[in-house]
Design a protein around this motif. Structure first.
Motif, PDB file in Angstrom:
ATOM      1  N   ALA A 235      19.004  39.310  57.886  1.00  0.00           N
ATOM      2  CA  ALA A 235      18.927  39.220  56.531  1.00  0.00           C
ATOM      3  C   ALA A 235      19.990  38.859  55.272  1.00  0.00           C
ATOM      4  CB  ALA A 235      18.377  40.520  55.882  1.00  0.00           C
ATOM      5  N   SER A 236      21.212  39.242  55.935  1.00  0.00           N
ATOM      6  CA  SER A 236      22.427  39.231  55.127  1.00  0.00           C
ATOM      7  C   SER A 236      22.814  37.595  55.203  1.00  0.00           C
ATOM      8  CB  SER A 236      23.667  40.023  55.603  1.00  0.00           C
ATOM      9  OG  SER A 236      23.371  41.506  55.362  1.00  0.00           O
ATOM     10  N   CYS A 237      22.767  37.194  56.529  1.00  0.00           N
ATOM     11  CA  CYS A 237      23.102  35.838  56.782  1.00  0.00           C
ATOM     12  C   CYS A 237      22.155  34.960  55.895  1.00  0.00           C
ATOM     13  CB  CYS A 237      23.113  35.516  58.411  1.00  0.00           C
ATOM     14  SG  CYS A 237      24.427  36.087  59.055  1.00  0.00           S
ATOM     15  N   GLU A 238      20.847  35.206  56.053  1.00  0.00           N
ATOM     16  CA  GLU A 238      19.795  34.472  55.468  1.00  0.00           C
ATOM     17  C   GLU A 238      20.182  34.531  53.667  1.00  0.00           C
ATOM     18  OE1 GLU A 238      16.792  32.056  54.033  1.00  0.00           O
ATOM     19  OE2 GLU A 238      17.694  32.235  56.133  1.00  0.00           O
ATOM     20  N   ALA A 239      20.738  35.544  53.153  1.00  0.00           N
ATOM     21  CA  ALA A 239      20.848  35.560  51.860  1.00  0.00           C
ATOM     22  C   ALA A 239      22.122  34.621  51.421  1.00  0.00           C
ATOM     23  CB  ALA A 239      21.433  36.914  51.367  1.00  0.00           C
ATOM     24  N   VAL A 240      23.089  34.337  52.420  1.00  0.00           N
ATOM     25  CA  VAL A 240      24.243  33.584  52.081  1.00  0.00           C
ATOM     26  C   VAL A 240      23.811  32.203  52.064  1.00  0.00           C
ATOM     27  CG1 VAL A 240      26.504  32.723  53.043  1.00  0.00           C
ATOM     28  CG2 VAL A 240      25.926  35.436  52.871  1.00  0.00           C
ATOM     29  N   ILE A 241      22.731  31.807  53.460  1.00  0.00           N
ATOM     30  CA  ILE A 241      22.464  30.692  53.518  1.00  0.00           C
ATOM     31  C   ILE A 241      21.398  30.064  52.356  1.00  0.00           C
ATOM     32  CG2 ILE A 241      20.850  29.162  54.813  1.00  0.00           C
ATOM     33  CD1 ILE A 241      21.920  30.884  57.199  1.00  0.00           C
ATOM     34  N   ALA A 242      20.709  30.951  51.978  1.00  0.00           N
ATOM     35  CA  ALA A 242      19.792  30.530  50.773  1.00  0.00           C
ATOM     36  C   ALA A 242      20.691  30.570  49.354  1.00  0.00           C
ATOM     37  CB  ALA A 242      18.834  31.642  50.364  1.00  0.00           C
ATOM     38  N   ALA A 243      21.637  31.203  48.998  1.00  0.00           N
ATOM     39  CA  ALA A 243      22.586  31.233  47.894  1.00  0.00           C
ATOM     40  C   ALA A 243      23.306  30.044  48.059  1.00  0.00           C
ATOM     41  CB  ALA A 243      23.384  32.211  47.883  1.00  0.00           C
ATOM     42  N   SER A 244      23.664  29.614  49.151  1.00  0.00           N
ATOM     43  CA  SER A 244      24.398  28.247  49.400  1.00  0.00           C
ATOM     44  C   SER A 244      23.503  27.000  48.948  1.00  0.00           C
ATOM     45  CB  SER A 244      25.092  27.925  51.017  1.00  0.00           C
ATOM     46  OG  SER A 244      25.963  29.176  50.952  1.00  0.00           O
ATOM     47  N   ARG A 245      22.142  27.343  49.516  1.00  0.00           N
ATOM     48  CA  ARG A 245      21.334  26.094  49.000  1.00  0.00           C
ATOM     49  C   ARG A 245      21.028  25.954  47.739  1.00  0.00           C
ATOM     50  NH1 ARG A 245      17.357  27.719  53.906  1.00  0.00           N
ATOM     51  NH2 ARG A 245      18.485  26.618  55.448  1.00  0.00           N
ATOM     52  N   ARG A 246      20.782  27.069  47.053  1.00  0.00           N
ATOM     53  CA  ARG A 246      20.707  26.962  45.643  1.00  0.00           C
ATOM     54  C   ARG A 246      21.929  26.658  44.982  1.00  0.00           C
ATOM     55  NH1 ARG A 246      17.602  31.670  47.059  1.00  0.00           N
ATOM     56  NH2 ARG A 246      19.419  33.219  46.662  1.00  0.00           N
ATOM     57  N   LEU A 247      23.122  26.963  45.352  1.00  0.00           N
ATOM     58  CA  LEU A 247      24.173  26.544  44.818  1.00  0.00           C
ATOM     59  C   LEU A 247      24.508  24.935  44.718  1.00  0.00           C
ATOM     60  CD1 LEU A 247      27.211  26.845  43.740  1.00  0.00           C
ATOM     61  CD2 LEU A 247      28.032  27.544  45.863  1.00  0.00           C
ATOM     62  N   ALA A 248      23.998  24.412  45.995  1.00  0.00           N
ATOM     63  CA  ALA A 248      24.193  22.979  46.233  1.00  0.00           C
ATOM     64  C   ALA A 248      23.320  22.358  45.314  1.00  0.00           C
ATOM     65  CB  ALA A 248      24.038  22.717  47.507  1.00  0.00           C
ATOM     66  N   LEU A 249      22.299  22.849  44.828  1.00  0.00           N
ATOM     67  CA  LEU A 249      21.223  22.267  43.880  1.00  0.00           C
ATOM     68  C   LEU A 249      21.797  22.492  42.657  1.00  0.00           C
ATOM     69  CD1 LEU A 249      18.794  20.895  43.281  1.00  0.00           C
ATOM     70  CD2 LEU A 249      17.594  23.141  43.218  1.00  0.00           C
ATOM     71  N   ALA A 250      22.431  23.559  42.222  1.00  0.00           N
ATOM     72  CA  ALA A 250      23.010  23.815  40.796  1.00  0.00           C
ATOM     73  C   ALA A 250      24.136  22.977  40.641  1.00  0.00           C
ATOM     74  CB  ALA A 250      23.303  25.405  40.749  1.00  0.00           C
ATOM     75  N   ARG A 251      24.872  22.772  41.726  1.00  0.00           N
ATOM     76  CA  ARG A 251      26.052  21.701  41.556  1.00  0.00           C
ATOM     77  C   ARG A 251      25.557  20.217  41.249  1.00  0.00           C
ATOM     78  NH1 ARG A 251      27.987  18.828  45.849  1.00  0.00           N
ATOM     79  NH2 ARG A 251      29.973  17.845  45.363  1.00  0.00           N
ATOM     80  N   GLN A 252      24.583  19.837  41.758  1.00  0.00           N
ATOM     81  CA  GLN A 252      24.106  18.621  41.676  1.00  0.00           C
ATOM     82  C   GLN A 252      23.616  18.502  40.366  1.00  0.00           C
ATOM     83  OE1 GLN A 252      24.388  15.929  43.883  1.00  0.00           O
ATOM     84  NE2 GLN A 252      23.783  14.829  42.049  1.00  0.00           N
ATOM     85  N   VAL A 253      22.994  19.384  39.872  1.00  0.00           N
ATOM     86  CA  VAL A 253      22.318  19.285  38.563  1.00  0.00           C
ATOM     87  C   VAL A 253      23.299  19.172  37.596  1.00  0.00           C
ATOM     88  CG1 VAL A 253      20.855  20.475  36.856  1.00  0.00           C
ATOM     89  CG2 VAL A 253      20.201  20.161  39.106  1.00  0.00           C
ATOM     90  N   HIS A 254      24.175  20.166  37.678  1.00  0.00           N
ATOM     91  CA  HIS A 254      25.388  20.175  36.671  1.00  0.00           C
ATOM     92  C   HIS A 254      26.198  18.771  36.707  1.00  0.00           C
ATOM     93  CE1 HIS A 254      29.712  20.953  35.913  1.00  0.00           C
ATOM     94  NE2 HIS A 254      29.246  21.474  35.207  1.00  0.00           N
ATOM     95  N   THR A 255      26.461  18.384  37.817  1.00  0.00           N
ATOM     96  CA  THR A 255      27.221  16.766  37.872  1.00  0.00           C
ATOM     97  C   THR A 255      26.256  15.847  37.270  1.00  0.00           C
ATOM     98  OG1 THR A 255      28.115  17.582  40.209  1.00  0.00           O
ATOM     99  CG2 THR A 255      28.120  15.227  39.672  1.00  0.00           C
ATOM    100  N   ASP A 256      25.038  16.040  37.516  1.00  0.00           N
ATOM    101  CA  ASP A 256      24.148  15.024  36.824  1.00  0.00           C
ATOM    102  C   ASP A 256      24.372  14.994  35.296  1.00  0.00           C
ATOM    103  OD1 ASP A 256      23.726  13.915  39.462  1.00  0.00           O
ATOM    104  OD2 ASP A 256      21.632  14.815  39.430  1.00  0.00           O
ATOM    105  N   LEU A 257      24.280  16.280  34.892  1.00  0.00           N
ATOM    106  CA  LEU A 257      24.262  16.363  33.379  1.00  0.00           C
ATOM    107  C   LEU A 257      25.739  16.275  32.657  1.00  0.00           C
ATOM    108  CD1 LEU A 257      21.722  19.468  33.092  1.00  0.00           C
ATOM    109  CD2 LEU A 257      21.669  17.122  32.151  1.00  0.00           C
TER     110      LEU A 257
END
Length: 167
Positions: A101-123
């Motif tokens: 569960a702890s690893c999955e939390a980090v993996i999921a947070a990293s995926r969401r971070l990648a998406l947030a980074r892409q949205v931020h870069t585009d804007l």
């Protein structure tokens, strides 16, 4: 009467130019606001990933990952990119088990971070492009706001070993 058409035509052109300038100023302001909101969302995702990594490090992976996570959590704005890149390198160095569960939390947070980074870069790109247009610069639209900044970090997406996911 021919002079009357000249006045009406001039007033119409001035009205259209004014409407375009007002629309453009609104667009620049909206893009700036969206870029600032995306920066706040990116910051929140960075904090979530660092917190998840700190929890994971306390449970399993030890001092180096914990130190990188704490540095990322406590970094000053001008040191943030380097701290986040170091945390990404530390996370890539450990083998993450998605069943944990702890690893999955980090993996999921990293995926969401990648998406947030892409949205931020585009804007940020869109806002900088709009503010860089000659008409916008000529009329100094957006002059009361700082230029939006890119947040330049490595892709935070973590890969999971193939044998773990198919198992």
């Amino acid at each position: 009467m021919p002079g009357m058409w000249w006045v009406v035509g001039t007033a119409l052109v001035v009205g259209l130019v004014a409407a375009y300038l007002i629309w453009t100023a609104g667009r620049v302001d909206r893009l700036q606001t969206r870029a600032e909101s995306a920066a706040r969302a990116l910051d929140a995702h960075l904090l979530r990933r660092a917190a998840a990594a700190a929890v994971l490090a306390e449970q399993r992976y030890g001092v180096e990952l914990y130190a990188a996570a704490r540095i990322a959590l406590d970094a000053a704005p001008d040191e943030r990119e380097a701290a986040e890149n170091d945390l990404t390198r530390q996370l890539r160095a450990v083998e993450l088990d998605p069943a944990d569960a702890s690893c999955e939390a980090v993996i999921a947070a990293s995926r969401r971070l990648a998406l947030a980074r892409q949205v931020h870069t585009d804007l940020v790109r869109d806002a900088r492009t709009a503010r860089g247009r000659p008409l916008v610069r000529l009329f100094r639209m957006g002059r009361g706001q700082q230029w939006p900044r890119y947040f330049d970090i490595d892709d935070p997406t973590l890969t999971v070993p193939a044998d773990v996911t198919t198992g």
